[in-house]
Scaffold this motif. Structure first.
Motif, PDB file in Angstrom:
ATOM      1  N   SER A  33       9.298  -5.724   8.236  1.00  0.00           N
ATOM      2  CA  SER A  33      10.437  -6.270   7.517  1.00  0.00           C
ATOM      3  C   SER A  33      10.081  -7.673   7.047  1.00  0.00           C
ATOM      4  CB  SER A  33      11.655  -6.344   8.431  1.00  0.00           C
ATOM      5  OG  SER A  33      12.697  -7.069   7.821  1.00  0.00           O
ATOM      6  N   ALA A  34      10.582  -8.012   5.867  1.00  0.00           N
ATOM      7  CA  ALA A  34      10.354  -9.348   5.330  1.00  0.00           C
ATOM      8  C   ALA A  34      11.582 -10.227   5.543  1.00  0.00           C
ATOM      9  CB  ALA A  34      10.011  -9.254   3.854  1.00  0.00           C
ATOM     10  N   ARG A  35      12.425  -9.813   6.427  1.00  0.00           N
ATOM     11  CA  ARG A  35      13.632 -10.578   6.714  1.00  0.00           C
ATOM     12  C   ARG A  35      13.244 -11.951   7.263  1.00  0.00           C
ATOM     13  NH1 ARG A  35      18.140  -9.413  11.063  1.00  0.00           N
ATOM     14  NH2 ARG A  35      19.760 -10.718  10.177  1.00  0.00           N
ATOM     15  N   LEU A  80       3.565 -12.272  -0.435  1.00  0.00           N
ATOM     16  CA  LEU A  80       4.461 -11.850  -1.515  1.00  0.00           C
ATOM     17  C   LEU A  80       4.476 -10.330  -1.650  1.00  0.00           C
ATOM     18  CD1 LEU A  80       6.224 -12.811  -3.965  1.00  0.00           C
ATOM     19  CD2 LEU A  80       4.125 -12.662  -5.321  1.00  0.00           C
ATOM     20  N   LEU A  81       3.303  -9.728  -1.599  1.00  0.00           N
ATOM     21  CA  LEU A  81       3.226  -8.266  -1.679  1.00  0.00           C
ATOM     22  C   LEU A  81       3.890  -7.609  -0.472  1.00  0.00           C
ATOM     23  CD1 LEU A  81      -0.370  -7.832  -3.120  1.00  0.00           C
ATOM     24  CD2 LEU A  81       1.807  -7.577  -4.325  1.00  0.00           C
ATOM     25  N   CYS A  82       3.761  -8.207   0.702  1.00  0.00           N
ATOM     26  CA  CYS A  82       4.438  -7.689   1.895  1.00  0.00           C
ATOM     27  C   CYS A  82       5.952  -7.760   1.741  1.00  0.00           C
ATOM     28  CB  CYS A  82       4.018  -8.466   3.143  1.00  0.00           C
ATOM     29  SG  CYS A  82       2.362  -8.122   3.714  1.00  0.00           S
ATOM     30  N   MET A  90       8.305  -2.444  -4.609  1.00  0.00           N
ATOM     31  CA  MET A  90       6.950  -2.897  -4.918  1.00  0.00           C
ATOM     32  C   MET A  90       6.745  -3.096  -6.416  1.00  0.00           C
ATOM     33  SD  MET A  90       4.422  -3.763  -3.194  1.00  0.00           S
ATOM     34  CE  MET A  90       2.695  -4.021  -3.222  1.00  0.00           C
ATOM     35  N   LYS A  91       7.464  -2.321  -7.241  1.00  0.00           N
ATOM     36  CA  LYS A  91       7.325  -2.459  -8.691  1.00  0.00           C
ATOM     37  C   LYS A  91       7.833  -3.803  -9.180  1.00  0.00           C
ATOM     38  CE  LYS A  91       7.536   2.440  -9.674  1.00  0.00           C
ATOM     39  NZ  LYS A  91       8.276   3.527 -10.306  1.00  0.00           N
ATOM     40  N   GLN A  92       8.728  -4.428  -8.439  1.00  0.00           N
ATOM     41  CA  GLN A  92       9.252  -5.731  -8.849  1.00  0.00           C
ATOM     42  C   GLN A  92       8.219  -6.844  -8.665  1.00  0.00           C
ATOM     43  OE1 GLN A  92      12.868  -6.354  -6.695  1.00  0.00           O
ATOM     44  NE2 GLN A  92      14.091  -5.176  -8.148  1.00  0.00           N
ATOM     45  N   ALA A  93       7.154  -6.574  -7.959  1.00  0.00           N
ATOM     46  CA  ALA A  93       6.097  -7.579  -7.774  1.00  0.00           C
ATOM     47  C   ALA A  93       5.266  -7.751  -9.039  1.00  0.00           C
ATOM     48  CB  ALA A  93       5.194  -7.190  -6.611  1.00  0.00           C
ATOM     49  N   THR A  94       5.236  -6.744  -9.883  1.00  0.00           N
ATOM     50  CA  THR A  94       4.397  -6.775 -11.081  1.00  0.00           C
ATOM     51  C   THR A  94       4.697  -7.962 -11.996  1.00  0.00           C
ATOM     52  OG1 THR A  94       4.227  -4.373 -10.955  1.00  0.00           O
ATOM     53  CG2 THR A  94       3.562  -5.400 -13.027  1.00  0.00           C
TER      54      THR A  94
END
Length: 130
Positions: A33-35, A80-82, A90-94
């Motif tokens: 989790s990235a919380r 950031l990717l995590c 994950m598509k929003q990282a592009t």
């Protein structure tokens, strides 16, 4: 003696920077989790490192004076990717990765762009510290 001390300081700085984000990355991976990780803060830090690295490269400073910044940028990109992976988007990282890559080239189109970015990054860090 001075040269050996300087060499030790350079390599110890690199070692510390290489391990700086590893506890945070491992905590995110362990929790799955990235919380608790602030995306705006991470992006601001990444932008500051990128501007500083580009400034140093553009003006031809010796590599050993800024070698830790590529290491810090790589760790921030992994974090950031995590964040995007564990948030399920994950598509929003592009667009973020594309913006970082484009900014690498845009910063040196004109000298004033790079100088302005360096000044604004420095001012932003001063404001955050207060």
């Amino acid at each position: 003696m001075e040269a050996a001390l300087l060499r030790f300081c350079n390599w110890s700085t690199l070692a510390v920077c290489a391990a700086l984000k590893l506890p945070q990355i491992s905590a995110v991976l362990a929790a799955r989790s990235a919380r608790g990780v602030s995306l705006p803060s991470l992006l601001l830090e990444l932008a500051g490192f990128l501007v500083f690295l580009r400034y140093q490269c553009h003006y031809g400073y010796p590599l050993l004076t800024y070698l830790e910044y590529p290491i810090l940028i790589a760790q921030d990109v992994i974090l950031l990717l995590c964040v995007f992976h564990f948030s399920g988007s994950m598509k929003q990282a592009t667009p973020y990765i594309a913006a970082l890559v484009c900014s690498w080239f845009i910063l040196t189109l004109q000298k004033w762009i790079l100088d302005l970015a360096m000044v604004s990054t420095t001012l932003e860090k001063d404001v955050r510290e207060k």
